[in-house]
Design an enzyme around this catalytic site. Structure first.
Site, PDB file in Angstrom:
ATOM      1  CE  LYS A  14      -2.905   2.880   2.882  1.00 45.65           C
ATOM      2  NZ  LYS A  14      -3.828   3.018   4.019  1.00 45.65           N
ATOM      3  CB  ALA A  61      -8.862   7.400   4.445  1.00 46.36           C
ATOM      4  N   GLY A  62     -11.656   7.408   6.096  1.00 52.88           N
ATOM      5  CA  GLY A  62     -12.832   8.231   6.312  1.00 52.88           C
ATOM      6  C   GLY A  62     -14.058   7.500   6.838  1.00 52.88           C
ATOM      7  CG  ASN A 102      -6.172   0.972  11.662  1.00 50.53           C
ATOM      8  OD1 ASN A 102      -4.991   0.782  11.431  1.00 50.53           O
ATOM      9  ND2 ASN A 102      -6.669   0.699  12.866  1.00 50.53           N
ATOM     10  CB  THR A 103      -9.528   5.299  12.866  1.00 49.52           C
ATOM     11  OG1 THR A 103      -8.193   5.567  12.457  1.00 49.52           O
ATOM     12  CG2 THR A 103      -9.832   6.085  14.131  1.00 49.52           C
ATOM     13  N   GLY A 129      -8.807   8.830   9.489  1.00 48.30           N
ATOM     14  CA  GLY A 129      -9.116   8.849  10.913  1.00 48.30           C
ATOM     15  C   GLY A 129     -10.240   9.784  11.304  1.00 48.30           C
TER      16      GLY A 129
END
Lengths: 66, 279
Positions: free
Chosen positions: B121, B208-209, B230-231, B182
């Site tokens: 990545k 993301a997001g 992830n977050t 995040g």
């Protein structure tokens, strides 16, 4: 003899090679990768890769990340 | 608010079988059962990370590459010990890199660390506050990595023009942000994502997001090939439960995409027949 290890000064014996440095760090057999002067050195080539003054060594591992 | 899929979608709903089975996500010739990719950061400890990863059903797990802390206990359990290599595909990232050279160097080290593994990545950041990608450096790094034999999944802006440039370079997958890394702000520009999905011949994943399960479902309903997060999982009050929610949401969104949603219309349309009323 002083080299740079992960961005900080580090003292190794004269004539030491990469394999000896990794052994001294107790990292032999651990999941780490190594580069000298930003060139990756495969683990099978650590022995015999002599360190010289001013060599910049990076020893890295995987950590949690996204 | 999501406003429906673009009418010019690449897959014509009428072309799909009524009950097509989802063959999985194919990236660089490898097929993965799960369309959810997860990060391994921000967890309290390795046990929580392992449990949430398992609950997510993900096959591809991102990791970061960092310098070993010299002097730290070298026998402490490591991340790679916690993720069985036969079960998971490890996806090393270049998080924290702000130029092409650092990103390429990081992934060359990762390839050595992971015994020649090619799938990576790429993310080259351009701003510490927004963590928005630096696209010129991203394009430069992508070209170097493709030339060096890597299969590159690219965190990128949701600009269709630069997405096409990346595809032309030969990257394996496009991973536009849905909102800032995040942030949990969800899918802020479904139209741009749809434009990229529509024009691309390689997998497009939202990276993301995503904040909660509905965000993941919306990404999949738009036609994304997968979602990376992830977050949203690691930061939830109950990460294992949120991991399971995301697994279900990605599957549900994919099924809805394949099923073909109804068109939106301003007027009402009764679900019960008018005929036979007793009035």
């Amino acid at each position: 003899m002083q080299i740079e290890l992960n961005g900080k000064p580090h003292v190794v014996a004269e004539g030491a090679d990469l394999a000896q440095l990794i052994a001294a760090l107790d990292l032999t057999g651990k999941a780490v990768a190594v580069a000298v002067n930003r060139q990756v050195v495969p683990s099978q080539s650590w022995a015999g890769r002599m360190l010289v003054e001013t060599d910049r060594v990076d020893v890295v591992r995987a950590i949690g990340g996204g | 608010m999501w406003c429906g899929r673009l009418a010019v979608g690449k897959v014509k709903m009428s072309d799909l079988p009524a009950l097509s089975t989802d063959a999985g996500l194919t990236i660089a010739g490898e097929t993965y059962g799960s369309r959810l990719l997860v990060g391994s950061g921000k967890y309290t400890d390795l046990d929580e990370m392992r449990a949430a990863t398992e609950a997510s059903g993900a096959d591809i797990i991102t990791v970061a590459i960092r310098r070993v802390n010299i002097g730290q206990d070298p026998h402490a359990p490591s991340l790679l010990d916690a993720l069985p290599p036969l079960r998971y595909t490890i996806l090393p990232n270049t998080a924290g890199c702000y130029n092409a050279e650092d990103a390429v160097y990081t992934l060359q080290l990762a390839r050595e660390l992971l015994h020649g593994h090619k799938l990576v990545k790429l993310e080259v950041l351009g701003d510490e506050k927004s963590l928005f990608p630096n696209m010129p450096e991203t394009l430069k790094a992508a070209a170097m990595l493709v030339k060096d034999g890597f299969d590159v999944m690219v965190y990128c802006s949701d600009d269709p023009v630069q997405a096409r440039m990346l595809e032309d370079l030969g990257v394996a997958a496009l991973m536009p942000l849905a909102s800032l890394i995040g942030s949990g702000m969800g899918i802020l520009n479904p139209w741009n994502l749809s434009l990229i999905i529509e024009q691309s011949n390689i997998p497009v994943l939202v990276d993301a997001g995503v904040g909660t399960a509905s965000d993941a479902a919306i990404a999949m309903e738009l036609g994304c090939a997968g979602v990376l997060m992830n977050t949203a999982i690691a930061g939830a009050r109950d990460p294992v439960r949120m991991a399971r929610a995301m697994k279900l949401a990605v599957a549900a969104g994919r099924e809805a995409f394949l099923a073909g949603r109804i068109a939106k219309r301003f007027a009402a349309s009764p679900s019960s027949p008018m005929a036979g009323r007793m009035t």
